[in-house]
Structures are given as structure tokens and as C-alpha cells.
Design an enzyme around this catalytic site. Structure first.
Site, PDB file in Angstrom:
ATOM      1  N   ARG A 101      -5.438  10.958   3.860  1.00  9.40           N
ATOM      2  CA  ARG A 101      -4.231  11.752   4.152  1.00  9.40           C
ATOM      3  C   ARG A 101      -3.300  11.764   2.959  1.00  9.40           C
ATOM      4  NH1 ARG A 101      -1.440  13.721   7.303  1.00  9.40           N
ATOM      5  NH2 ARG A 101       0.463  12.826   6.480  1.00  9.40           N
ATOM      6  N   ASP A 104       4.538   0.542  11.821  1.00 10.39           N
ATOM      7  CA  ASP A 104       3.319  -0.099  11.291  1.00 10.39           C
ATOM      8  C   ASP A 104       3.181  -1.543  11.746  1.00 10.39           C
ATOM      9  OD1 ASP A 104       3.420   1.608   8.062  1.00 10.39           O
ATOM     10  OD2 ASP A 104       2.849   2.264  10.072  1.00 10.39           O
ATOM     11  N   ASP A 154       4.552  20.001   7.794  1.00 11.57           N
ATOM     12  CA  ASP A 154       5.483  21.150   7.765  1.00 11.57           C
ATOM     13  C   ASP A 154       6.771  20.839   7.002  1.00 11.57           C
ATOM     14  OD1 ASP A 154       5.733  19.409  10.087  1.00 11.57           O
ATOM     15  OD2 ASP A 154       7.423  20.666  10.651  1.00 11.57           O
ATOM     16  N   ARG A 160      -0.227  14.334  12.526  1.00  8.92           N
ATOM     17  CA  ARG A 160       0.295  14.156  11.166  1.00  8.92           C
ATOM     18  C   ARG A 160       0.564  15.486  10.435  1.00  8.92           C
ATOM     19  NH1 ARG A 160      -1.258   8.869   9.709  1.00  8.92           N
ATOM     20  NH2 ARG A 160       0.403   8.913   8.159  1.00  8.92           N
ATOM     21  N   CYS A 164      -5.215  11.744  12.066  1.00  8.32           N
ATOM     22  CA  CYS A 164      -5.949  10.478  12.140  1.00  8.32           C
ATOM     23  C   CYS A 164      -5.747   9.938  13.549  1.00  8.32           C
ATOM     24  CB  CYS A 164      -5.447   9.511  11.074  1.00  8.32           C
ATOM     25  SG  CYS A 164      -3.740   9.093  11.317  1.00  8.32           S
ATOM     26  N   ARG A 215      -8.323  -0.450   4.695  1.00 12.68           N
ATOM     27  CA  ARG A 215      -7.441   0.566   4.131  1.00 12.68           C
ATOM     28  C   ARG A 215      -6.056  -0.015   3.844  1.00 12.68           C
ATOM     29  NH1 ARG A 215      -6.930   5.522   7.671  1.00 12.68           N
ATOM     30  NH2 ARG A 215      -5.596   6.018   5.912  1.00 12.68           N
ATOM     31  N   LYS A 232       0.844  -1.207   0.000  1.00  9.23           N
ATOM     32  CA  LYS A 232       0.000   0.000   0.000  1.00  9.23           C
ATOM     33  C   LYS A 232       0.872   1.246   0.000  1.00  9.23           C
ATOM     34  CE  LYS A 232      -1.650   1.608   4.059  1.00  9.23           C
ATOM     35  NZ  LYS A 232      -1.404   3.020   4.387  1.00  9.23           N
ATOM     36  N   ASN A 233       1.908   1.263   0.835  1.00  7.74           N
ATOM     37  CA  ASN A 233       2.697   2.483   1.017  1.00  7.74           C
ATOM     38  C   ASN A 233       3.721   2.733  -0.083  1.00  7.74           C
ATOM     39  OD1 ASN A 233       1.161   2.932   3.222  1.00  7.74           O
ATOM     40  ND2 ASN A 233       2.698   2.334   4.721  1.00  7.74           N
TER      41      ASN A 233
HETATM   42  C1  EPZ Z   1       4.089   6.951   6.034  1.00  6.91           C
HETATM   43  O1  EPZ Z   1       3.348   7.978   6.685  1.00  6.91           O
HETATM   44  C2  EPZ Z   1       3.156   5.758   5.943  1.00  6.91           C
HETATM   45  N1  EPZ Z   1       1.997   6.093   5.132  1.00  6.91           N
HETATM   46  C3  EPZ Z   1       2.719   5.337   7.344  1.00  6.91           C
HETATM   47  O2  EPZ Z   1       1.919   4.164   7.193  1.00  6.91           O
HETATM   48  C4  EPZ Z   1       3.966   4.980   8.147  1.00  6.91           C
HETATM   49  O3  EPZ Z   1       3.574   4.662   9.470  1.00  6.91           O
HETATM   50  C5  EPZ Z   1       4.929   6.174   8.168  1.00  6.91           C
HETATM   51  O4  EPZ Z   1       5.232   6.565   6.811  1.00  6.91           O
HETATM   52  C6  EPZ Z   1       6.227   5.850   8.888  1.00  6.91           C
HETATM   53  O5  EPZ Z   1       6.834   4.753   8.281  1.00  6.91           O
HETATM   54  C7  EPZ Z   1       2.119   6.061   3.781  1.00  6.91           C
HETATM   55  O6  EPZ Z   1       3.166   5.799   3.237  1.00  6.91           O
HETATM   56  C8  EPZ Z   1       0.852   6.330   3.011  1.00  6.91           C
HETATM   57  P1  EPZ Z   1       6.269  10.283   8.177  1.00  6.91           P
HETATM   58  P2  EPZ Z   1       3.939   9.476   6.732  1.00  6.91           P
HETATM   59  O7  EPZ Z   1       6.153  11.518   7.382  1.00  6.91           O
HETATM   60  O8  EPZ Z   1       4.580   9.796   5.434  1.00  6.91           O
HETATM   61  C9  EPZ Z   1       6.190  13.507  11.647  1.00  6.91           C
HETATM   62  C10 EPZ Z   1       0.151   2.719   7.672  1.00  6.91           C
HETATM   63  O9  EPZ Z   1      -0.308   2.194   8.715  1.00  6.91           O
HETATM   64  N2  EPZ Z   1       6.147  14.488  10.551  1.00  6.91           N
HETATM   65  O10 EPZ Z   1       7.516   9.469   8.113  1.00  6.91           O
HETATM   66  O11 EPZ Z   1       2.875  10.369   7.243  1.00  6.91           O
HETATM   67  C11 EPZ Z   1       4.875  12.755  11.779  1.00  6.91           C
HETATM   68  O12 EPZ Z   1       3.955  13.485  12.565  1.00  6.91           O
HETATM   69  C12 EPZ Z   1       0.555   4.171   7.680  1.00  6.91           C
HETATM   70  O13 EPZ Z   1       0.313   2.108   6.597  1.00  6.91           O
HETATM   71  C13 EPZ Z   1       6.255  15.844  10.840  1.00  6.91           C
HETATM   72  O14 EPZ Z   1       6.403  16.225  12.006  1.00  6.91           O
HETATM   73  O15 EPZ Z   1       5.066   9.296   7.862  1.00  6.91           O
HETATM   74  C14 EPZ Z   1       5.288  11.478  12.440  1.00  6.91           C
HETATM   75  O16 EPZ Z   1       5.377  11.688  13.839  1.00  6.91           O
HETATM   76  C15 EPZ Z   1       0.379   4.811   9.027  1.00  6.91           C
HETATM   77  N3  EPZ Z   1       6.195  16.743   9.835  1.00  6.91           N
HETATM   78  C16 EPZ Z   1       6.683  11.217  11.873  1.00  6.91           C
HETATM   79  O17 EPZ Z   1       7.135  12.484  11.351  1.00  6.91           O
HETATM   80  C17 EPZ Z   1       6.029  16.362   8.526  1.00  6.91           C
HETATM   81  O18 EPZ Z   1       5.991  17.236   7.632  1.00  6.91           O
HETATM   82  C18 EPZ Z   1       6.712  10.191  10.764  1.00  6.91           C
HETATM   83  O19 EPZ Z   1       5.941  10.664   9.713  1.00  6.91           O
HETATM   84  C19 EPZ Z   1       5.899  14.980   8.247  1.00  6.91           C
HETATM   85  C20 EPZ Z   1       5.967  14.064   9.262  1.00  6.91           C
END
Ligand code: EPZ
Length: 418
Positions: free
Chosen positions: A92, A305, A124, A121, A116, A397, A22-23
Site C-alpha cells: 500500500r 495500531d 481520495d 483504505r 487490506c 511486515r 516502520k511508519n
Molecule cells: C498509516 O496508514 C499507517 N501506515 C497505519 O499503520 C496506521 O494505522 C494509520 O496511518 C493510522 O495511524 C503507514 O504509515 C505506512 P490514514 P494510512 O490515512 O496513512 C481513511 C500499521 O499497522 N482515509 O491516517 O493509510 C482511511 O480509510 C499500519 O503499521 C480516507 O478515507 O492511515 C482510514 O479509515 C496499518 N481517505 C483513516 O482515514 C484517504 O485518502 C486513517 O487513514 C486516506 C485515509
């Protein structure tokens, strides 16, 4: 809404074929917007989030149609860079379209993606990266408005190796004339799959060591075909299904090199694992051993995950386990649901202390997010009696045919849709 009704106590046995990740599928579908010619995405999982992304691409003027698990997309007819409020707000991952729309049209507009059940999420880091490429970003009135073609020559240091920010900035950089370098990018395999798709479509990017990605500018996308890599989280989830039921499963089509942290944890829990090519052969113990300390981290650390699935396994372990969730700030909501099934756990901020019990009992529980929902179903496979998982549509999902897949290897589970 949907619910799963599960009768626990049956050890699973059989084979499961993995689907596409999915990701990886979500950013790759968004990246199709960069290619004004037909592309074929193979091994694409038919999940609700993927169907929503297809809907967004169509709303932007792309043609898209399925042929089995192959998805054909033609973004040549895409005309607008503005995501519709209703549809874009529903997932998202609509934020992944900002980068390719900027790369293609030099403009992008989307509603602010909702938080979520695992945290707020923010985006920035995505927007800071766009600004570093000379894009004007306005965040007034709950929408994100980006204007300006990404400028080449930027070297963007990510404060945190965000998966989504890395993917969005790679896609925006495809529209720049000069090179873009990302420093401290995420290292998840799904990003390498996105880069493989884009390189196959005529763009040019590569990792330079483990802490840099260079995207060369001035390329134009062309027709290509790409098969999505297997879903490592689906693999890990079904491995925990074998572990928690004391069963024996062969998970086919996995890539062990993407699963080293979960495999290490499952062996620590007492599983016997044999790997032959892409087959992961796992036998669960009669009762799992505790995990003294499990810490989620960006790849190649233990994946967030898989945290809720391991949490479920630890609830029936011989001793006390400690799990630390370092990636998301609110990803233990399955803990309270597992307590309803007899789990003995304390949640303290980002740390969960889980004292294993000999058995769980069935209860009616609620899936708050897709991985937490899967974890509750896994606990139900072990629990004595009947477990009902409500809001099971949230599991859809991330897992295609979740109940049917488990039933196919001996689970007594059925799904009811309201
Ligand atoms: C991706 O989410 C995945 N989703 C998530 O999978 C996965 O848990 C995550 O990466 C970590 O591996 C998809 O790929 C669609 P991040 P993403 O940006 O891109 C903070 C699932 O269950 N952050 O690496 O949102 C954020 O709040 C889902 O399949 C900022 O602060 O993950 C979090 O605490 C859930 N500012 C951390 O970084 C930003 O601009 C990790 O987020 C972006 C992120």
C-alpha cells in the site's frame, strides 16, 4: 508462508532494544526521491515492507544499498515517474511515492493501492490535495496518473487528519515554487520525523500550532543523513507481551512522550511502569484488570495500531472491557481468531465487548494483518498449551525478528517457514 509455534505460560523477563519505526521509514524512503544526491538513513528497520520500498526506488532508477541498519540511497539517477504494476501493487505504501515523484518530476503514475485486511483504505484525500495544488489527476483504468508540477500558494484543509495524505502532500509541496499550508494535518510523530529528514535535506517546513503545517517552496534537496525515530508501536507491542505474561521487561530506546495513551491504558490494566530516560521498565500483573472503555483515535489519541494487542490483553482480564475502533472500519478480525483460543467477545461494528476469562487455550489461528498477527502471538504467550499462528509472514511486515526477540526474553516460540 510461515508459522509461529508458541508454548504458553512463561513469564517474559529481560531487555528489548527498539528498532526504527516502520511508519517513519516508509515515507522517509519515499522522500529520498526528492533529493538528487546521496542520503544515509540510519536505524532503518529491515522489514518486508521496507525491502519492498527499496525495490520500488531501484525500479525508479535510484541506487540503494544496505550497510547493517544504515540504508544509503542515491536518487540522483532516478529517471522515471511510473511505478511498475507488480511491485507497486504489493504494498500500500507505494502510494507514498506519488508526492515525491510529483515534487521531483511534475509527474507520477501508480497502480491503485490495494485495500487490506483492515479496511478498503481509500486515497481520495491524497488526490484531492494534489488537485488543490493544480495537479491533473486521472483515475481511469485502475491506475492513478498525476501530471503537473505542484503549484505553490495552496491552503489545503484535510477533512480527516490522514497520516498518509499529510505525508504525501508535504512531499508534493516540496516541488512547488511558493508556500503550501496544510490545515488539520495528522499529528503522528512519524510525520515530524519525515519533516526533520526533509529539513535536513535543505527543504523548509514546520508545524504552525497543532492544526497547520507550512511547507516553503523553491528549495532543492541536497545530501543528508538522518536516523529514524524509535518505533512506538513496537515498544507498545512488547510492553503488552510483559503485561499478558505477568513478566518484567525493560524496553530500551523508546520515547515516552510518544506513548502516553498506551502507557495510561497499561497502567489501568494493572501494570507497574517505571520510565528512566529512554528505558520503559514494565511489570505485568498476575491477571490484568479490564479496560472499561478504550477508544482509538488519531494521535495523540490511543493508536489504532495498538488496538489488537490490547484486545488480546483484555481477553484474560478480570472484568469486561469495551474497545472502540474509530480509525479503520474492519480492524477486529483477530477477534474471531481469539475466540478459537477461548476468548469471550462480541464484535458489534466498531465496538468490541470483551468478557475476560481466567485462561485461554492453545489453538491454530491465522494472522490477517500485521498487528492482529502480533496480537495472536501475544495471546499464545499466555494461553495454556501450544498455539500455532499461521500466515506469520504478515507479522514480518512490521516486526523484525519477532520470534527471536520474544525468545530472547524467555518465550518458548519457534518459527517454521514453508
Ligand atoms: C498509516 O496508514 C499507517 N501506515 C497505519 O499503520 C496506521 O494505522 C494509520 O496511518 C493510522 O495511524 C503507514 O504509515 C505506512 P490514514 P494510512 O490515512 O496513512 C481513511 C500499521 O499497522 N482515509 O491516517 O493509510 C482511511 O480509510 C499500519 O503499521 C480516507 O478515507 O492511515 C482510514 O479509515 C496499518 N481517505 C483513516 O482515514 C484517504 O485518502 C486513517 O487513514 C486516506 C485515509
Amino acid at each position: 508462508m510461515a508459522k509461529l509455534i508458541i508454548e504458553g505460560g512463561h513469564a517474559l523477563k529481560g531487555q528489548i532494544n527498539l528498532r526504527g519505526a516502520k511508519n517513519a521509514a516508509l515515507p522517509i524512503l519515499a522522500a529520498a526521491m526528492l533529493v538528487p544526491e546521496p542520503v544515509r538513513i540510519g536505524n532503518c528497520p529491515r522489514l518486508t515492507d521496507v525491502e519492498h520500498m527499496v525495490g520500488l526506488l531501484k525500479a525508479l532508477g535510484c541506487r540503494a544499498e544496505w550497510a547493517g541498519e544504515d540504508l544509503f540511497i542515491d536518487a540522483g539517477s532516478a529517471r522515471t515517474a511510473e511505478l511498475p504494476e507488480g511491485l507497486a501493487g504489493s504494498i500500500r505504501s507505494s502510494v507514498f511515492l506519488l508526492g515525491p515523484l510529483l515534487g521531483r518530476f511534475g509527474a507520477a503514475e501508480a497502480p491503485y493501492p490495494g485495500g487490506c485486511d483492515i479496511g478498503n483504505r481509500p486515497v481520495d484525500l491524497h488526490l484531492k490535495g494534489f488537485r488543490a495544488m493544480g495537479v491533473k489527476v486521472d483515475e481511469a483504468s485502475g491506475r492513478i496518473r498525476c501530471l503537473g508540477r505542484p503549484r505553490g500558494g495552496a491552503e489545503i484543509a484535510l477533512e480527516y487528519p490522514s497520516v498518509g495524505a499529510t505525508e504525501n502532500l508535504i512531499m508534493a509541496a516540496c516541488g512547488a515554487e511558493g508556500d503550501t499550508v496544510l490545515v488539520n494535518p495528522a499529528r503522528e510523530p512519524e510525520i515530524d520525523d519525515l519533516m526533520a529528514f526533509l529539513n535536513g535535506a535543505g527543504f523548509d517546513m514546520r508545524r504552525e500550532g497543532s492544526s497547520r503545517i507550512r511547507v516553503r517552496g523553491g528549495r532543492r534537496g541536497r545530501a543528508t543523513a538522518h536516523a529514524i525515530l524509535p518505533d512506538r508501536i513496537e515498544a507498545g507491542t512488547y510492553m503488552v507481551a510483559a503485561a499478558i505474561t505477568g513478566g518484567h521487561l525493560v524496553i530500551r530506546g523508546g520515547r515516552k512522550e510518544h506513548l502516553s495513551a498506551p502507557l495510561t491504558a497499561l497502567k489501568e490494566a494493572g501494570c507497574r511502569i517505571r520510565i528512566e530516560g529512554g528505558d520503559l521498565d514494565i511489570e505485568g500483573p498476575e491477571r490484568p484488570r479490564e479496560l472499561r472503555r478504550l477508544v482509538t483515535l488519531p494521535y495523540p489519541g490511543f493508536p489504532t495500531d495498538m488496538q489488537s494487542q490490547m484486545f488480546a490483553l483484555c481477553t484474560v482480564a478480570r472484568g469486561t472491557s469495551v474497545l472502540e475502533e474509530n480509525v479503520f472500519e474492519d480492524r477486529f478480525r483477530h477477534g474471531a481468531e481469539l475466540r478459537r483460543m477461548g476468548a469471550d467477545c462480541d464484535l458489534r461494528g466498531r465496538t468490541a465487548v470483551i468478557r475476560g476469562v481466567r485462561s485461554l487455550h492453545g489453538a491454530t489461528v491465522t494472522a490477517h494483518d500485521l498487528r492482529g498477527g502480533a496480537a495472536l502471538a501475544l495471546a499464545g504467550l499466555r494461553a495454556e498449551g501450544i498455539t500455532v499462528v499461521e500466515r506469520a509472514e504478515r507479522i514480518d511486515r512490521g516486526y523484525a525478528d519477532f520470534a527471536a526477540t520474544l525468545r530472547g526474553v524467555g518465550a518458548v516460540i519457534r518459527r517454521e517457514d514453508d
